[in-house]
Write a protein that holds these residues in place. Sequence first.
Motif, PDB file in Angstrom:
ATOM      1  N   PRO A   1       0.811  -1.222   0.000  1.00 56.10           N
ATOM      2  CA  PRO A   1       0.000   0.000   0.000  1.00 56.10           C
ATOM      3  C   PRO A   1       0.846   1.275   0.000  1.00 56.10           C
ATOM      4  CG  PRO A   1      -0.778  -1.569   1.654  1.00 56.10           C
ATOM      5  CD  PRO A   1       0.551  -2.064   1.174  1.00 56.10           C
ATOM      6  N   ARG A   2       0.198   2.377  -0.385  1.00 59.16           N
ATOM      7  CA  ARG A   2       0.856   3.680  -0.401  1.00 59.16           C
ATOM      8  C   ARG A   2       0.896   4.311   0.988  1.00 59.16           C
ATOM      9  NH1 ARG A   2      -2.335   4.301  -5.389  1.00 59.16           N
ATOM     10  NH2 ARG A   2      -3.965   5.286  -4.150  1.00 59.16           N
ATOM     11  N   TYR A   3       0.057   3.818   1.896  1.00 61.48           N
ATOM     12  CA  TYR A   3      -0.029   4.374   3.247  1.00 61.48           C
ATOM     13  C   TYR A   3       0.633   3.430   4.249  1.00 61.48           C
ATOM     14  CZ  TYR A   3      -3.887   1.046   3.571  1.00 61.48           C
ATOM     15  OH  TYR A   3      -4.645  -0.100   3.559  1.00 61.48           O
ATOM     16  N   ASN A   4       0.887   3.901   5.437  1.00 59.81           N
ATOM     17  CA  ASN A   4       1.513   3.079   6.468  1.00 59.81           C
ATOM     18  C   ASN A   4       0.478   2.196   7.176  1.00 59.81           C
ATOM     19  OD1 ASN A   4       4.224   3.849   6.192  1.00 59.81           O
ATOM     20  ND2 ASN A   4       3.900   5.704   7.409  1.00 59.81           N
ATOM     21  N   PRO A   5       0.911   1.084   7.761  1.00 63.01           N
ATOM     22  CA  PRO A   5      -0.012   0.213   8.492  1.00 63.01           C
ATOM     23  C   PRO A   5      -0.771   0.965   9.582  1.00 63.01           C
ATOM     24  CG  PRO A   5       2.103  -0.878   8.193  1.00 63.01           C
ATOM     25  CD  PRO A   5       2.281   0.530   7.723  1.00 63.01           C
ATOM     26  N   TRP A   6      -2.053   0.655   9.669  1.00 55.54           N
ATOM     27  CA  TRP A   6      -3.005   1.209  10.634  1.00 55.54           C
ATOM     28  C   TRP A   6      -3.353   2.680  10.400  1.00 55.54           C
ATOM     29  CZ3 TRP A   6      -6.924  -0.712  12.531  1.00 55.54           C
ATOM     30  CH2 TRP A   6      -6.951  -1.974  13.139  1.00 55.54           C
ATOM     31  N   GLU A   7      -3.012   3.218   9.218  1.00 54.52           N
ATOM     32  CA  GLU A   7      -3.655   4.462   8.794  1.00 54.52           C
ATOM     33  C   GLU A   7      -5.041   4.138   8.256  1.00 54.52           C
ATOM     34  OE1 GLU A   7      -1.170   6.637   6.117  1.00 54.52           O
ATOM     35  OE2 GLU A   7       0.419   6.931   7.598  1.00 54.52           O
ATOM     36  N   GLN A   8      -5.234   2.876   7.923  1.00 58.00           N
ATOM     37  CA  GLN A   8      -6.531   2.262   7.681  1.00 58.00           C
ATOM     38  C   GLN A   8      -6.502   0.921   8.410  1.00 58.00           C
ATOM     39  OE1 GLN A   8      -7.618   2.076   3.497  1.00 58.00           O
ATOM     40  NE2 GLN A   8      -6.694   4.068   3.076  1.00 58.00           N
ATOM     41  N   ARG A   9      -7.679   0.313   8.552  1.00 57.64           N
ATOM     42  CA  ARG A   9      -7.728  -0.979   9.255  1.00 57.64           C
ATOM     43  C   ARG A   9      -6.898  -2.025   8.518  1.00 57.64           C
ATOM     44  NH1 ARG A   9     -11.625  -2.031  13.412  1.00 57.64           N
ATOM     45  NH2 ARG A   9     -11.224  -4.231  13.120  1.00 57.64           N
ATOM     46  N   LEU A  10      -6.203  -2.857   9.294  1.00 60.40           N
ATOM     47  CA  LEU A  10      -5.531  -4.009   8.701  1.00 60.40           C
ATOM     48  C   LEU A  10      -6.585  -4.996   8.232  1.00 60.40           C
ATOM     49  CD1 LEU A  10      -2.615  -4.812  11.193  1.00 60.40           C
ATOM     50  CD2 LEU A  10      -2.538  -3.411   9.137  1.00 60.40           C
ATOM     51  N   CYS A  11      -6.345  -5.619   7.083  1.00 56.69           N
ATOM     52  CA  CYS A  11      -7.278  -6.606   6.549  1.00 56.69           C
ATOM     53  C   CYS A  11      -6.893  -7.988   7.079  1.00 56.69           C
ATOM     54  CB  CYS A  11      -7.206  -6.607   5.028  1.00 56.69           C
ATOM     55  SG  CYS A  11      -8.728  -6.107   4.270  1.00 56.69           S
ATOM     56  N   LEU A  12      -7.795  -8.591   7.800  1.00 54.63           N
ATOM     57  CA  LEU A  12      -7.542  -9.898   8.403  1.00 54.63           C
ATOM     58  C   LEU A  12      -7.817 -11.003   7.386  1.00 54.63           C
ATOM     59  CD1 LEU A  12      -6.924 -11.436  11.047  1.00 54.63           C
ATOM     60  CD2 LEU A  12      -9.371 -11.373  11.520  1.00 54.63           C
ATOM     61  N   VAL A  13      -6.882 -11.946   7.272  1.00 50.17           N
ATOM     62  CA  VAL A  13      -7.035 -13.084   6.366  1.00 50.17           C
ATOM     63  C   VAL A  13      -7.022 -14.358   7.220  1.00 50.17           C
ATOM     64  CG1 VAL A  13      -6.107 -14.283   4.352  1.00 50.17           C
ATOM     65  CG2 VAL A  13      -5.820 -11.803   4.570  1.00 50.17           C
ATOM     66  N   PRO A  14      -8.182 -14.868   7.636  1.00 49.36           N
ATOM     67  CA  PRO A  14      -8.206 -16.040   8.517  1.00 49.36           C
ATOM     68  C   PRO A  14      -7.699 -17.289   7.808  1.00 49.36           C
ATOM     69  CG  PRO A  14     -10.432 -15.454   7.828  1.00 49.36           C
ATOM     70  CD  PRO A  14      -9.533 -14.377   7.330  1.00 49.36           C
ATOM     71  N   ASP A  15      -6.765 -17.958   8.464  1.00 50.44           N
ATOM     72  CA  ASP A  15      -6.176 -19.194   7.938  1.00 50.44           C
ATOM     73  C   ASP A  15      -5.565 -18.996   6.545  1.00 50.44           C
ATOM     74  OD1 ASP A  15      -7.008 -20.621  10.231  1.00 50.44           O
ATOM     75  OD2 ASP A  15      -9.018 -20.834   9.372  1.00 50.44           O
ATOM     76  N   GLY A  16      -5.255 -17.752   6.201  1.00 48.88           N
ATOM     77  CA  GLY A  16      -4.647 -17.466   4.897  1.00 48.88           C
ATOM     78  C   GLY A  16      -5.533 -17.803   3.718  1.00 48.88           C
ATOM     79  N   ASP A  17      -6.874 -17.823   3.890  1.00 45.61           N
ATOM     80  CA  ASP A  17      -7.763 -18.308   2.827  1.00 45.61           C
ATOM     81  C   ASP A  17      -7.663 -17.495   1.541  1.00 45.61           C
ATOM     82  OD1 ASP A  17      -9.079 -16.034   3.763  1.00 45.61           O
ATOM     83  OD2 ASP A  17     -10.974 -17.039   4.200  1.00 45.61           O
ATOM     84  N   PHE A  18      -7.484 -16.185   1.658  1.00 45.11           N
ATOM     85  CA  PHE A  18      -7.342 -15.338   0.468  1.00 45.11           C
ATOM     86  C   PHE A  18      -6.101 -15.732  -0.335  1.00 45.11           C
ATOM     87  CE2 PHE A  18      -5.642 -11.494  -1.558  1.00 45.11           C
ATOM     88  CZ  PHE A  18      -6.740 -11.058  -2.292  1.00 45.11           C
ATOM     89  N   PHE A  19      -4.994 -15.938   0.364  1.00 41.67           N
ATOM     90  CA  PHE A  19      -3.747 -16.319  -0.313  1.00 41.67           C
ATOM     91  C   PHE A  19      -3.848 -17.711  -0.917  1.00 41.67           C
ATOM     92  CE2 PHE A  19      -2.205 -13.553   3.311  1.00 41.67           C
ATOM     93  CZ  PHE A  19      -2.145 -12.402   2.541  1.00 41.67           C
ATOM     94  N   LYS A  20      -4.546 -18.611  -0.235  1.00 43.15           N
ATOM     95  CA  LYS A  20      -4.723 -19.967  -0.770  1.00 43.15           C
ATOM     96  C   LYS A  20      -5.521 -19.945  -2.061  1.00 43.15           C
ATOM     97  CE  LYS A  20      -4.510 -22.175   3.792  1.00 43.15           C
ATOM     98  NZ  LYS A  20      -5.303 -22.836   4.876  1.00 43.15           N
ATOM     99  N   ALA A  21      -6.550 -19.084  -2.120  1.00 42.28           N
ATOM    100  CA  ALA A  21      -7.364 -18.992  -3.339  1.00 42.28           C
ATOM    101  C   ALA A  21      -6.519 -18.526  -4.523  1.00 42.28           C
ATOM    102  CB  ALA A  21      -8.538 -18.040  -3.107  1.00 42.28           C
ATOM    103  N   ILE A  22      -5.580 -17.616  -4.261  1.00 35.48           N
ATOM    104  CA  ILE A  22      -4.686 -17.145  -5.324  1.00 35.48           C
ATOM    105  C   ILE A  22      -3.716 -18.249  -5.735  1.00 35.48           C
ATOM    106  CG2 ILE A  22      -2.818 -15.515  -5.849  1.00 35.48           C
ATOM    107  CD1 ILE A  22      -4.266 -13.483  -4.083  1.00 35.48           C
ATOM    108  N   ASN A  23      -3.160 -18.955  -4.763  1.00 36.68           N
ATOM    109  CA  ASN A  23      -2.185 -20.015  -5.056  1.00 36.68           C
ATOM    110  C   ASN A  23      -2.795 -21.164  -5.858  1.00 36.68           C
ATOM    111  OD1 ASN A  23      -0.043 -18.714  -3.802  1.00 36.68           O
ATOM    112  ND2 ASN A  23      -0.451 -19.655  -1.804  1.00 36.68           N
TER     113      ASN A  23
END
Length: 483
Positions: free
Chosen positions: A286-308
Motif C-alpha cells: 500500500p501507499r499508506y503506512n499500516p493502521w492508517e486504515q484498518r488491517l485486513c484480516l485473512v483467517p487461515d490465509g484463505d485469500f492467499f490460498k485462493a490465489i495459489n
Amino acid sequence: MSDEFVDVLVVGAGLSGIGAGYHLQTLCPDRSYAIVEARNDLGGTWDLFRYPGVRSDSDMHTLGYSFRQWTDLKAIAAGPTILNYLRETAREYGIDRKIRFGHRMLRADWSTPDAQWTVEVRRETDGSIVNLRCGFLFMCSGYYDYAGGYQPDFPGRERFGGRMVHPQEWPEDLDYEGRKVVVIGSGATAVTLVPALAGKAAHVTMLQRSPTWMVARPSVDPLDTRLRRRLPLRMALTLTRWKNVLLGMFIFRLCKRRPQRMRELLLGGVRRALGPQADIATHFTPRYNPWEQRLCLVPDGDFFKAINTGRASVVTDHIESFTETGLKLKSGAALDADIVVSATGLKLAMLGNTALYVDGQRVEPARTVNYKGLMYTGVPNMANTFGYTNASWTLKADLTAKYVCRLLNHMRKTGARRCIVPPTGPDTPLMPWVDFSSGYFQRAAEMLPKQGTTKPWKLNQNYIADLFAMRFGAVADGVLEFT
C-alpha cells in the motif's frame, strides 16, 4: 399517535443495543428502558450482511461480550454464527422482550422545561407514527447507512450485460457457480468475498485501485486451545481476551512508532504466503503506512490460498469504463465478467441519520465536539456508542454502556434531571473525529463531530486509557454540567 414514557430509550438492536440493554437492567434496575429497531430482527450488521463468507474482522474473544463470553473455538467466526450468539444473548437475558421491531426513529426533540426527549418513530408495518418520551436517549445505531452502501458512478455501467451487485444488498438468487466474477475493492469485504466465491466460481478477480495491508492469522486461537486444556473455561477465555486486547494495542502502537519495521513484517508475511513468483510490490504494498486504515484480516490465509490454487487473482488498475462483457481498464487491459461485485465501501450515517433538535434548534453533529467518545457538546441527556477503529467495536461499546449506567445512577443519586457537555472554549484546538484515511471516513468528514487534543475532548483509540477514564474516573469531573 401514541404516547409512552421510558427512562432510557435505546436506538438499535445490534451488538451495541443488546449490550446496552444488559447493562441497563443489571446496573440500573430501577430504570425502565425500551429498544427501538427499524429492522424486523435483531443483530444489526450481522442480520444485514448476507454475502458469501461474511465473517468477523476482529477476534470474537474481544468482539463478544464481556458478560457472556464467546465459547466457540473459532475466534474468527462466520456471520450466521455471530447472529445466533446475539440472539441467544438477547433471549437468555430477556432483552429480546424489550425490543420494538419495525420501529424507525425519525427525529428527537429535547425540551429543557420538561427535561426529556420526545422521539418520533414510524412503524414500518403500517406507516403510523408513534411518539415515545424518554429521560435519556442512548444511540446504538452504528455508524453506517443501512439503506445502501457506497456505489461510485462507473462510466458505461448501463452497457454491462452481466449482473452487478453490492455486498450490502446481496441477492439470494445470485448463482455464481462456474461464472467469471470481478470483485471491485480491496477492503475487508473484498478480501472476505474472494476466497468464498472462488470455491464455486470459474475464476474470481479482485480489481483494486491500490493495495491494502493484509495479515493472516489462524481462525482458532492456539493459546486459547492450550489454556482450555489446563484451566477452567471462564478463566481461559478471560486470559485469551486480555491477550488479544494487549496484543492488538501493542501492534497498533508499533505501527505508529515504527511504521517501516511493520511494513517489512507485514510484507514478509505476504511473501511467505504467496511465494517468490508473486508481484508483491504492485499488488500488496500500500501507499499508506499500516493502521492508517484498518488491517485486513485473512483467517487461515484463505485469500492467499485462493490465489495459489489459481482460482483467484489480483489486478491493480483503474476502471476506464464498463463494457458489454466486463471492464475496460486504463492500462488498456480488459476483464471479462459475468458478475461484478462492487465491494466499494460503506456510507456513514451519523446518529442513524436522525434529526435531533434541542429546544427547537437543529443539532448539526459537525458543529459539536466529542466528550469521552460518547457525548457531544450542547446535546443533553444523550450518549452515542462509537466503537474503536483499531480494535473490536464491543470493547468500546461495553465501556460506553457501563459509563452511561454510572451517569444515570449519579443523576438519580443527586436528583439531577439534565446533564450536558458545555461548549468548548474558543481556544480549544480541534481535530477531525477520526484520524483515518479510509474512504468512508474521508467522504463523511464534513458531517462528523470534532475532537480535541486533550482529555476529555480527545477520542482515545486506547482501551486501557478508556477503561480507567470511564470505569473509574469521576462522573462529576468538572466538565459535565448537571441541573
